[in-house]
Each structure stands twice: as structure tokens, then as C-alpha cells.
Design an enzyme around this catalytic site. Structure first.
Site: not given
Ligand code: UDP
Length: 324
Positions: A10-12, A31-32, A76, A95, A149, A153
Site C-alpha cells: 500500500g501507499f504507507i 498484501d492482497n 497496516l 477486513t 470504518y 478501527k
């Protein structure tokens, strides 16, 4: 250190992988590619100490093996982006909740340190600005999908802290505030890459609502630097940290800044929230972190100003066009 990064493409995650490799750590990622991209890690392939696995963290035997082979897990992997969350609430909840559940369960078997990436979204509609880690969370009705979301979290945070309290699994929780920088795609609706893409293409720049809502944008390089330091700081275990930048800007002002910095002729237009997301969508008016805790524990200081961050994103997207 041998690090496992879930969501490492991912980005981060990809920026974190790069930093850790630079520091001489070994890095394994899983990572999927749901929102991550192989392009994000293409430059890391073949580097000594780097390995990647394209699979889901729901593959528990594989996850258990990867966790066995590492000293620390950076968790992450998650559903990200408000638009995705509104459009695919089932996937978001499953997820985020199930993924964290299995990571913690397997890390606990060998008591491996887990850093859990949470989000400033958990503060919800709180007006106690700036938000401090022990402040109240204020979420909206369950019929408004956005809050799924934040709620998922928050459950992750509760679970991680429960593992620490009850089973002595070392955990660290970070709440990330609007992280931006090179490699962030506009595909999931995040505002800065979206504005830059629109400005460079001469398309209308879409400010949601009246543009008076504000955010603080943290530079990805600063953020991953903080993550790498936190896992080496014993005082961080069992704690929750805000990470980001505390320089606040309204979304309307951000659009004007991007337009000026790109020299774009794009028109800035407003789009009602109902049209941008869904009927009854609720946004938060202000989102500003109190950074005193992370400053105190690891001496964190954001290095880049907002103008410098925007300039980097513009440069990156200029080179990437039209792929971004
Ligand atoms: N936003 C906007 N135009 C866009 C995308 C987002 O005005 O094209 C707004 C969005 O409604 C929110 C802010 O920018 O008020 C930040 O959105 P983003 O999705 O980047 O992150 P959020 O803070 O919502 O998690």
C-alpha cells in the site's frame, strides 16, 4: 530487526518497507493488492532482505508462518478511503475486524510486538479539537456507513489493548491523520491526489460541501519515520499515539493552493456530500491532532510544511500522468 508489514504494497506500507530496508532491517510484506499495488514495491524487489507475498492475511497458516519469521509486525492491511467504505461496507467491516483479529491471535502465540495502524477517523464528530488520545470518540448513527470504518478501527484498538492488558502481548496503536505524499493514488477519492490530478488535467476541482471543513495533512516520510522509531521505544508499548501534522487547512483553501501551485486553469466547483458519497453523509468539520504525546515519547517533529508536501505530490503526479 525482521519486520513483517501487512498491507506492505500500500501507499504507507511501501514507504515503511523502503525506510526499514534503508536502516538495514529485513522486511517481509504481505498484501492482497486490494488497494495496494505491485508498482509501489517494484523498486524494492530483489533488494537484499526484502521479500513479498501476495496473499490475504485471512490465510492463517501463511500468516502464522510469516509472523514466526519476524520480530515485529506492522499491521497496516485495512480497507481505506471514505468512498470505498461507503460503497463496500461489508468488506470494510470484515477486513478491518477479522484481519486485526487474526494478526493479534497469531502474534500472541509468540508474543511478537504488533503496531496496529488505526485512524483519526475514530474521533468521529468530536469537537474537542485538537484531538488527544484519551479524548472521547463521537460516532454517528449505524445507518450512516461512514462510521463503520471508525467503529471497526475502534474495535481493533480495543482488541489490541485487551491483548496487552490480559495476555501481555506488546502492542502499539497509532492513529494516522490524513497521510499524503508520493505514490498515493486518487483512485479511492483521497482529497490531495484528487485535487492535483484534476488540476493537472485541467478538470474541475471538486470541493465537497462548502469547503469550510478542515484537515491536517501528514507527510508519509514523517509518518513512517515515527512508526519505525515507535517500535524501538519500550515506553510506547500499550499506548495509543496520534501521528500526523498539526498545520490545519480548509478543503476550500487546499483547492486554491493546489490550483495556484500547479498554475492550473481548472475551475473550483462545489459538490454536495449527498452526490459525492451517499444521502445523509456526515463529514467532520475539523480534524486536528494533539501531537504532544508522540513528541514527548519519541521527539517527533513533522519535517515538511504543507507547501513542501503539496509540491512533492505535484512533482510525483506530473511524472506519473496519466497513469495516476
Ligand atoms: N474531499 C473533497 N473533494 C474530493 C475528495 C475529498 O472536497 O474530491 C473532501 C472530503 O469530503 C473531506 C476532505 O476532503 O472533507 C478529506 O477527504 P479524504 O477522503 O481525503 O479524507 P478523510 O478526511 O475524509 O478521511
Amino acid at each position: 530487526m525482521r519486520a513483517l508489514i501487512t498491507g506492505g504494497a500500500g501507499f504507507i506500507g511501501s514507504h515503511l518497507a523502503e525506510l526499514l530496508l534503508q536502516q538495514g532491517d529485513e522486511v517481509s510484506i504481505i498484501d492482497n493488492l486490494s488497494t495496494g499495488s505491485i508498482d509501489n514495491i517494484a523498486h524494492l524487489k530483489g533488494r537484499p532482505g526484502f521479500q513479498y507475498t501476495i496473499d490475504t492475511i485471512a490465510n492463517e497458516p501463511l500468516l502464522a508462518e510469516l509472523i514466526d519469521g519476524c520480530d515485529v509486525v506492522f499491521h497496516l492491511a485495512a480497507a481505506v478511503g471514505v468512498r470505498l467504505i461507503v460503497e463496500e461496507p461489508v468488506r470494510t467491516i470484515e477486513t478491518n475486524v477479522h484481519g486485526t483479529e487474526v494478526v493479534l491471535k497469531h502474534a500472541n502465540k509468540k508474543k511478537k510486538l504488533v503496531l496496529v495502524a488505526s485512524t483519526s477517523e475514530v474521533y468521529g464528530k468530536s469537537v474537542q479539537v485538537p484531538f488527544s488520545e484519551d479524548g472521547d470518540l463521537q460516532l454517528g448513527a449505524t445507518t450512516r456507513h461512514r462510521w463503520a470504518y471508525a467503529c471497526s478501527k475502534a474495535i481493533d484498538e480495543f482488541l489490541a489493548l485487551a491483548y496487552w492488558k490480559e495476555r501481555k502481548l506488546p502492542v502499539i496503536i497509532v492513529r494516522l491523520f490524513n497521510t499524503v505524499g508520493p505514490r498515493q493514488t486518487s483512485r479511492y477519492g483521497m482529497v490531495l491526489p484528487t485535487f492535483v490530478r484534476q488540476a493537472l488535467a485541467g478538470q474541475p476541482m471538486t470541493v465537497h460541501g462548502d469547503g469550510t471543513q478542515s484537515r491536517c495533512f501528514g507527510y508519509v516520510g514523517d509518518i513512517v519515520g515515527a512508526l519505525a522509531r515507535l517500535v524501538r521505544e519500550p515506553a510506547a508499548v500499550g499506548e495509543v499515539f496520534n501521528i500526523g501534522n498539526d498545520q490545519e487547512i480548509t478543503i476550500g483553501a487546499l483547492a486554491s493552493k493546489v490550483k495556484a501551485m500547479t498554475g492550473s486553469a481548472s475551475e473550483i466547483v462545489t459538490v454536495p456530500y449527498d452526490v459525492a458519497y451517499e444521502a445523509g453523509f456526515e463529514d467532520m468539520a475539523r480534524r486536528v491532532p494533539d501531537l504532544s504525546k508522540i513528541r514527548r515519547v519519541i521527539g517527533y517533529e513533522p519535517r515538511l510544511s504543507l507547501d513542501e508536501i503539496i509540491a512533492e505530490v505535484i512533482e510525483f503526479m506530473r511524472e506519473r500522468r496519466p497513469a495516476a
